[in-house]
Scaffold this active site. Structure first.
Site, PDB file in Angstrom:
ATOM      1  N   ARG A 127      30.797  46.185  39.382  1.00 43.45           N
ATOM      2  CA  ARG A 127      30.772  46.618  41.237  1.00 43.45           C
ATOM      3  C   ARG A 127      30.103  47.950  41.199  1.00 43.45           C
ATOM      4  NH1 ARG A 127      37.222  46.654  41.168  1.00 43.45           N
ATOM      5  NH2 ARG A 127      37.397  44.466  41.694  1.00 43.45           N
ATOM      6  N   LYS A 156      51.949  32.593  39.783  1.00 42.06           N
ATOM      7  CA  LYS A 156      53.103  32.882  40.716  1.00 42.06           C
ATOM      8  C   LYS A 156      52.887  32.143  41.659  1.00 42.06           C
ATOM      9  CE  LYS A 156      55.409  36.443  37.604  1.00 42.06           C
ATOM     10  NZ  LYS A 156      56.159  37.854  37.774  1.00 42.06           N
ATOM     11  N   GLY A 212      41.155  37.885  40.906  1.00 40.90           N
ATOM     12  CA  GLY A 212      40.397  38.360  39.893  1.00 40.90           C
ATOM     13  C   GLY A 212      39.816  38.163  38.154  1.00 40.90           C
ATOM     14  N   GLY A 247      43.272  40.600  46.434  1.00 42.41           N
ATOM     15  CA  GLY A 247      44.411  40.535  47.253  1.00 42.41           C
ATOM     16  C   GLY A 247      44.265  40.669  49.298  1.00 42.41           C
TER      17      GLY A 247
HETATM   18  P1  ADP Z   1      44.082  36.287  40.136  1.00 45.54           P
HETATM   19  O1  ADP Z   1      44.000  37.071  39.780  1.00 45.54           O
HETATM   20  O2  ADP Z   1      42.689  34.812  40.053  1.00 45.54           O
HETATM   21  O3  ADP Z   1      44.341  35.998  41.775  1.00 45.54           O
HETATM   22  P2  ADP Z   1      46.352  35.344  39.283  1.00 45.54           P
HETATM   23  O4  ADP Z   1      46.306  36.298  38.827  1.00 45.54           O
HETATM   24  O5  ADP Z   1      47.032  34.762  40.418  1.00 45.54           O
HETATM   25  O6  ADP Z   1      44.607  34.532  39.241  1.00 45.54           O
HETATM   26  O7  ADP Z   1      47.093  34.121  37.231  1.00 45.54           O
HETATM   27  C1  ADP Z   1      46.119  34.073  37.087  1.00 45.54           C
HETATM   28  C2  ADP Z   1      46.988  33.637  35.458  1.00 45.54           C
HETATM   29  O8  ADP Z   1      47.689  33.128  35.579  1.00 45.54           O
HETATM   30  C3  ADP Z   1      45.956  33.643  34.065  1.00 45.54           C
HETATM   31  O9  ADP Z   1      46.321  35.299  33.478  1.00 45.54           O
HETATM   32  C4  ADP Z   1      46.499  32.323  33.689  1.00 45.54           C
HETATM   33  O10 ADP Z   1      47.131  33.169  32.287  1.00 45.54           O
HETATM   34  C5  ADP Z   1      47.583  32.955  34.350  1.00 45.54           C
HETATM   35  N1  ADP Z   1      48.573  30.660  33.968  1.00 45.54           N
HETATM   36  C6  ADP Z   1      47.718  30.026  34.682  1.00 45.54           C
HETATM   37  N2  ADP Z   1      48.490  29.321  34.810  1.00 45.54           N
HETATM   38  C7  ADP Z   1      49.985  29.428  34.449  1.00 45.54           C
HETATM   39  C8  ADP Z   1      51.219  28.649  33.833  1.00 45.54           C
HETATM   40  N3  ADP Z   1      50.635  27.179  33.641  1.00 45.54           N
HETATM   41  N4  ADP Z   1      51.867  28.760  32.445  1.00 45.54           N
HETATM   42  C9  ADP Z   1      51.642  30.199  32.507  1.00 45.54           C
HETATM   43  N5  ADP Z   1      50.452  31.232  33.506  1.00 45.54           N
HETATM   44  C10 ADP Z   1      49.658  30.647  33.824  1.00 45.54           C
HETATM   45 MG    MG Z   2      44.873  38.612  38.657  1.00 47.32          MG
END
Ligand code: ADP
Ligand code: MG
Length: 394
Positions: free
Chosen positions: A36, A198, A349, A372
């Site tokens: 950053r 989620k 992230g 976000g």
């Molecule tokens: P981002 O930060 O890119 O928006 P999220 O925070 O929504 O992504 O989700 C990232 C997390 O989701 C990762 O740490 C990963 O381990 C978890 N994840 C992905 N698939 C699964 C799964 N099938 N079961 C549990 N956790 C999962």
């Molecule tokens: Mg995340």
């Protein structure tokens, strides 16, 4: 709505309050990842070269409205100086006498970095007194911190409206340009790939994408709730039982609009993320097993879908990619995007970390650093820190 760009501002000999995103990971006063700072540095250099007194500010971490030495921006100043190629004077104050004094002493072309904005209780409250005090430090305002633009904080919202002359920095302009191209006028077919742990926190974005895209690909932990909604026995997988109905509604709305929804047809399961995985179809997931990645047939299907797209947005890993045994799905998506000629945008992230891990970042059209903020933008929400920088905004 067009953003005012900082190129249009007259900054020579004037004080510019520059809101940056210098929210870097720190450990024992050491900056662990300076991405950053590297990205922000050209904005600082440009303004300084144009003769501005640059009054840079940022938040760092979750400071609770009072000073916390572990979250000081002091260690960032030398890195910013190095990257911007100019001295940066760190001021251990935000809106007090010390900050005012430092700004008064600064000459055109000089750069000041204020202390962590969140050391002040007024920052996250968008407190009018805090906005007034920040505004008193400068003549014009530039916001280049897209990652906090969805927050109505003093430094992103309230202070901006106090400056008749205000504009977006180049990083902000780049983010909004790329995300608008996805949200408002995607070249079709437009494929959205959404995953991660989620659904909660992404519901509005999912609903919006299921309206705008031609195909929505659902992967990761959040796909489990959709599979459950379709009657699949998902064993011990991460699910959000309270969102099964929301998942059904998204599927139904996509169906009415003729939007294709792609869900995993095979998966990698294991009793824990530390156990070896087993590839299986959806009909024989054992009670003690969790879905931890998409399977090879699903990877191929997604690869085909992405290769036929002309616009792709991706947020959310396809599996627990932090563990090598469950990283193949996420890597396959990163490679599919990298190989595509489509306009490709990735945000989030963990997703950005996965894309970097796969060496795919340079082959994408845009890597959004605002997790976000980018999801809220795609959901069609007004970002307070952006709206105030639009042409004609009051
Ligand atoms: P981002 O930060 O890119 O928006 P999220 O925070 O929504 O992504 O989700 C990232 C997390 O989701 C990762 O740490 C990963 O381990 C978890 N994840 C992905 N698939 C699964 C799964 N099938 N079961 C549990 N956790 C999962
Ligand atoms: Mg995340």
């Amino acid at each position: 709505m067009a953003l005012r760009s900082m190129d249009t501002l007259n900054v020579a000999g004037r004080r510019v309050l520059l809101r940056l995103d210098l929210n870097v990971p720190l450990k024992d006063g050491r900056v662990l990842d300076d991405t950053r700072v590297r990205e922000a540095a050209p904005t600082v250099r440009t303004l300084a070269e144009r003769g501005a007194v640059v009054v840079a500010c940022s938040h760092l971490g979750r400071a609770k409205g009072r000073p916390d030495p572990a979250l000081s921006l002091a260690p960032v100043a030398p890195i910013l100086a190095d990257r911007a190629g100019r001295p940066v004077r760190f001021v251990p104050d935000v809106i007090g006498e010390v900050a005012a004094q430092a700004v008064a002493e600064a000459k055109p072309g000089e750069v000041i970095l204020l202390e962590n904005l969140r050391f002040e209780a007024g920052e996250e409250k968008n407190d009018p007194a805090m906005c007034d005090a920040l505004a008193a430090l400068a003549d014009v305002y530039v916001n280049d911190a897209f990652g906090t633009a969805h927050r109505a904080h003093a430094s992103t919202a309230g202070v901006a409206s106090r400056f008749p002359e205000r504009a977006a920095g180049p990083l902000m302009v780049r983010e909004i340009t790329a995300l608008s191209r996805v949200r408002d006028h995607p070249v079709r077919p437009f494929v959205a790939v959404v995953g991660g742990a989620k659904i909660s926190g992404k519901l509005e974005t999912l609903t919006s994408l299921a309206r705008r895209a031609d195909t929505v690909v659902l992967v990761g932990g959040m796909a489990n709730t959709f599979l459950l909604a379709q009657g699949v026995a998902v064993g011990a997988s991460l699910v959000e039982a309270d969102l099964v109905n929301a998942a059904r509604e998204i599927l139904a709305s996509a169906a009415t609009r003729g939007v294709d929804v792609v869900l995993p047809s095979d998966v990698v399961v294991a009793p824990s993320a530390d156990a070896p995985g087993r590839i299986t179809g959806l009909s024989d997931i054992r009670a003690e097993e969790m879905i931890l990645d998409i399977g090879p047939a699903t990877r191929t299907r997604i690869g085909d879908t992405v290769s036929g797209a002309r616009t792709v947005f991706w947020n959310g890993p396809a599996g627990v990619f932090e563990k090598p045994g469950f990283a193949a799905g996420t890597r396959a998506i990163a490679e599919a995007l990298a190989a595509s000629d489509a306009f490709t945008v990735v945000g989030g992230g963990e997703t950005v970390a996965a894309v970097q891990q796969a060496g795919a970042a340079a082959k994408l059209s845009h890597v959004s650093t605002g997790g976000g903020a980018s999801l809220e933008f795609l959901a069609g929400e007004t970002l307070p820190g952006v709206a105030v920088l639009e042409e004609g905004a009051a």
